[in-house]
Enzyme design. Structure first.
Site, PDB file in Angstrom:
ATOM      1  N   HIS A  96       2.925   6.738  -6.834  1.00 18.56           N
ATOM      2  CA  HIS A  96       2.907   7.555  -7.051  1.00 18.56           C
ATOM      3  C   HIS A  96       3.198   8.883  -7.747  1.00 18.56           C
ATOM      4  CE1 HIS A  96      -1.441  10.473  -7.154  1.00 18.56           C
ATOM      5  NE2 HIS A  96      -0.849  10.352  -7.490  1.00 18.56           N
ATOM      6  N   HIS A 127       0.888  -1.543   0.210  1.00 16.39           N
ATOM      7  CA  HIS A 127      -0.011   0.138  -0.130  1.00 16.39           C
ATOM      8  C   HIS A 127       0.742   1.499   0.012  1.00 16.39           C
ATOM      9  CE1 HIS A 127      -3.237   2.178   1.354  1.00 16.39           C
ATOM     10  NE2 HIS A 127      -2.445   3.239   2.373  1.00 16.39           N
ATOM     11  N   GLU A 128       1.514   1.719   1.341  1.00 16.24           N
ATOM     12  CA  GLU A 128       2.927   2.885   1.074  1.00 16.24           C
ATOM     13  C   GLU A 128       4.190   2.794  -0.483  1.00 16.24           C
ATOM     14  OE1 GLU A 128       1.892   5.152   3.316  1.00 16.24           O
ATOM     15  OE2 GLU A 128       0.459   3.618   4.543  1.00 16.24           O
ATOM     16  N   HIS A 157       1.628   4.790  -2.807  1.00 25.15           N
ATOM     17  CA  HIS A 157       2.218   5.521  -2.162  1.00 25.15           C
ATOM     18  C   HIS A 157       3.862   6.378  -3.166  1.00 25.15           C
ATOM     19  CE1 HIS A 157      -1.849   6.809  -0.222  1.00 25.15           C
ATOM     20  NE2 HIS A 157      -1.446   5.596   0.734  1.00 25.15           N
TER      21      HIS A 157
HETATM   22 ZN   LIG Z   1      -2.429   5.109   2.333  1.00 31.44          ZN
END
Ligand SMILES: [Zn+2]
Length: 697
Positions: A496, A489-490, A493
């Site tokens: 991104h 998940h991180e 980010h």
């Molecule tokens: Zn998050």
């Protein structure tokens, strides 16, 4: 005072300023590799002078815009405004990241001292009539057709920021707004520090007889913490998730489970110096006043105006759509857990601190899945190599560890990210294990962000932080599968931030879009074709057996009732606080009780966050207030986007990945989020894939 004295004072001040600047690395360009922060040279005493210099420089930059005699234009006003604050951002990014991971009293004090200064400075800008007049002139008089889509977005955003922050208010109202902002910034900062400090200090020291049920790895982790905290030959459980969750999952000592859980859910509610209950009504009321002043009925209306959801009615409608099936599922789960208790010959009622323990028993029984059987296949380095491999398959990019870059903490690792052709993209810092002074949870942030102003490409320097299970003795860090998902998940980010392609840095996305690029990554973690490339046993190097993969996949719907309900309950709580329209002296405990009764929350589950430690919504002037729902809104897009890969018959489909990179990662913030999604997917997102994934259909 004679002339000579005055002269020496002036010289003295001059020397003082020069020496502060000379020795302070923030005052020079960084000649480190990739211009990463020179952490080794930065001392705590450097921050405050540098932050103040940042304020000073930004003020001067703004003055230059205001004092310009030329007619206001997109270039000399909007673009110039967007480029202000470079120095302040450079210092703040280092300060905030270092303080977030390595807090000390000194850094906390600087933050406390600087918060009102920064707020006042922001207000001085946003409430500056002369500046707003120029921006409004550009907004009213620019031929939109000559601007690019990104420039149009920027113009709307900056103009909107001013209006939303009070530019149209009378002078008297502006003074009031400033006062509210200042109070909010201090209150919410203290709220967060109190939650952290109330939690950090708590520990339970266990004797050997208290360890019944715990696995060897949990025991050695607890022994490690005990040693760190000066309790020799004992075992310690703390309120860090990697410590208390395994304890609640395995400990047979119901009394101790209750003690640990009760401590966790009462951070900020202990009637001690860290209590946060008094802060809550103050924060809520100030937000109501702020919203009213700006012309909104309540704080949620104000916040949601900038979201994809748009209105609080839409948020509630959408939450209820998920709530009903989730609650039904949770009730069935509670019934199953209660049955185990009775079948064991016990007679007590299932309580929240029992949930982890009994749900693990169900998981073992139904799916024969033992977390400890899995962990050896998820050594942290293997997992990181897994996300690197995945990113390479999707986007062709590579990650190479660099041991020659400055770091702010020994344990941190640094990687250079490159395109398939070897050209440099950016730098990634990873910082994965808990320590005293580190905030809880996991997050992604940056020391520098991508931009491309006047053809000058700036490469990002990004950081991923976690509080994952630590290595113990010679044993490396072996992660639970939920931690693996968090790492993915991180990392989403981080990707991104690394793969953005925009001209201006100050472009922001709606908050209910932000968690989309992170959540989409979680989907790959559990796929066979991906696991085959990273889930190796840390001792034997053997690939995770198919049988275990099947078990993980089969168990993915396990406990979904609980997980959805505790999350949704916290989302309702957030919305209930922020749709209030009248100020009142709220009792947070009473309010929360009524709020949960309204949605029919069952007593065996509590919201994922109780109000008094709900950092998401009570830290920051706005923070994630009226925005906790965003995670699930983003997940609709994440599930639908992943379905796109699946429907193509190849979850590593390079063409879809290229579109994903170009539109979702590349363009986010530069134009309307819903439009970007349609460009990627060819249609609006569908809620079905999410409902199926979560077992709610
Ligand atoms: Zn998050």
């Amino acid at each position: 005072m004679n002339k000579f004295k005055l002269f020496s004072i002036i010289i003295g001040i001059f020397i003082m300023t020069c020496s502060t600047k000379n020795n302070n690395p923030f005052f020079s360009e960084w000649d480190t590799l990739f211009q990463v922060p020179p952490f080794g040279e930065i001392k705590e005493t450097h921050y405050m002078p540098a932050l103040m210099e940042g304020i000073d420089r930004k003020t001067k930059e703004i003055d230059t815009i205001i004092n310009s005699l030329d007619d206001p234009s997109f270039e000399n006003t909007i673009e110039a405004f967007e480029a202000t604050g470079y120095f302040l951002d450079k210092v703040s990014n280092v300060f905030n990241n270092v303080r977030g991971t390595n807090a000390t009293d000194k850094l906390d004090n600087i933050a406390k001292e600087f918060a009102p200064i920064r707020t006042k400075h922001n207000d001085d800008i946003i409430l500056n009539t002369n500046l707003f007049e120029k921006i409004k002139y550009v907004y009213d008089n620019t031929d939109r057709a000559v601007l690019t889509t990104e420039q149009n977005t920027l113009l709307d955003k900056i103009y909107g920021d001013f209006v939303r922050n009070g530019a149209n208010l009378t002078e008297e109202e502006k003074v009031e707004l400033r006062k509210i902002n200042e109070e909010l910034s201090v209150l919410t900062l203290t709220f967060r520090q109190n939650v952290r400090d109330d939690g950090n200090e708590w520990e339970i020291v266990l004797a050997e007889s208290d360890l019944v049920g715990l696995t060897e790895s949990i025991k050695s982790a607890a022994a490690n913490i005990a040693e760190e905290r000066g309790h020799k030959d004992k075992w310690v459980v703390t309120l860090d998730k990697p410590s208390w969750i395994p304890f609640l999952t395995y400990s047979e000592r119901r009394d101790l489970r209750e003690k640990v859980f009760t401590a966790y859910i009462n951070r900020g509610n202990n009637d001690n110096e860290y209590d946060t209950k008094l802060f809550i009504p103050k924060i809520v009321n100030l937000r109501i006043k702020r919203a009213n002043l700006l012309g909104y009925k309540n704080h949620a209306d104000y916040v949601l105006e900038r979201s994809m959801a748009k209105t609080s009615k839409n948020v509630y409608d959408f939450l209820f759509k998920l709530w009903k099936p989730a609650l039904n599922r949770a009730k069935t789960e509670a019934y199953d857990l209660q049955s185990i208790i009775y079948n064991n010959g016990d007679n007590f009622k299932l309580e929240p601190w029992d949930w982890w323990y009994y749900t693990e028993k169900v998981r073992m029984e139904k799916f024969d899945l033992d977390d400890n059987e899995l962990r050896p296949y998820f050594e942290v380095t293997n997992v990181i190599n897994g996300v690197f491999w995945l990113s390479n398959q999707l986007f062709g990019i590579t990650f190479t560890e660099r041991t020659d870059l400055p770091k702010y903490f020994d344990e941190v690792k640094t990687f250079e990210v490159k395109e398939a052709d070897g050209s440099h993209i950016g730098i990634l810092y990873t910082d994965y294990h808990p320590r005293i002074g580190k905030g809880t949870g996991a997050w992604a942030s940056g020391f520098r962000y991508q931009s491309n102003r006047i053809g000058k490409w700036v490469n990002p320097v990004i950081i991923n932080v976690g509080n994952f299970t630590s290595p113990v003795g010679d044993k490396p860090a072996l992660l639970g599968f939920d931690e693996v998902e968090t790492l993915f998940h991180e990392f989403g980010h981080a990707l991104h931030s690394l793969l953005r392609n925009r001209v201006y840095t100050k472009q922001t996305m709606p908050r209910d879009f932000v968690e989309f690029p992170s959540q989409v990554m979680e989907n790959w973690a559990i796929e066979l074709d991906v696991l085959k490339h990273y889930a190796f046993h840390y001792e034997t190097g053997e690939l995770i057996p198919d049988e275990l993969i099947n078990k993980i996949q089969n168990a993915s719907l396990h406990n979904q009732g609980f997980m959805n309900v505790e999350y949704l309950a916290a989302s309702f709580l957030d919305m209930d606080w922020h749709t209030l329209e009248e100020t009142e002296d709220w009792d947070p405990l009473e309010f929360e009780k009524a709020s949960m009764e309204k949605i029919g929350l069952i007593p065996e589950i509590i919201p994922r966050y109780n109000s008094y430690y709900f950092n998401h919504i009570f830290s920051g002037v706005i923070g994630y207030s009226s925005g906790y729902y965003s995670y699930i809104m983003s997940e609709i897009m994440a599930s639908d986007a992943f379905q796109y890969f699946k429907d193509s018959g190849n979850i590593l489909n390079k063409d879809i990945a290229a579109k994903y990179r170009k539109y979702i990662l590349g363009l986010s913030g530069t134009e309307d989020a819903a439009e970007i999604y349609r460009k990627f997917r060819g249609k609006d997102p569908d809620i079905e894939p999410l409902l199926i994934k979560r077992g709610l259909k």
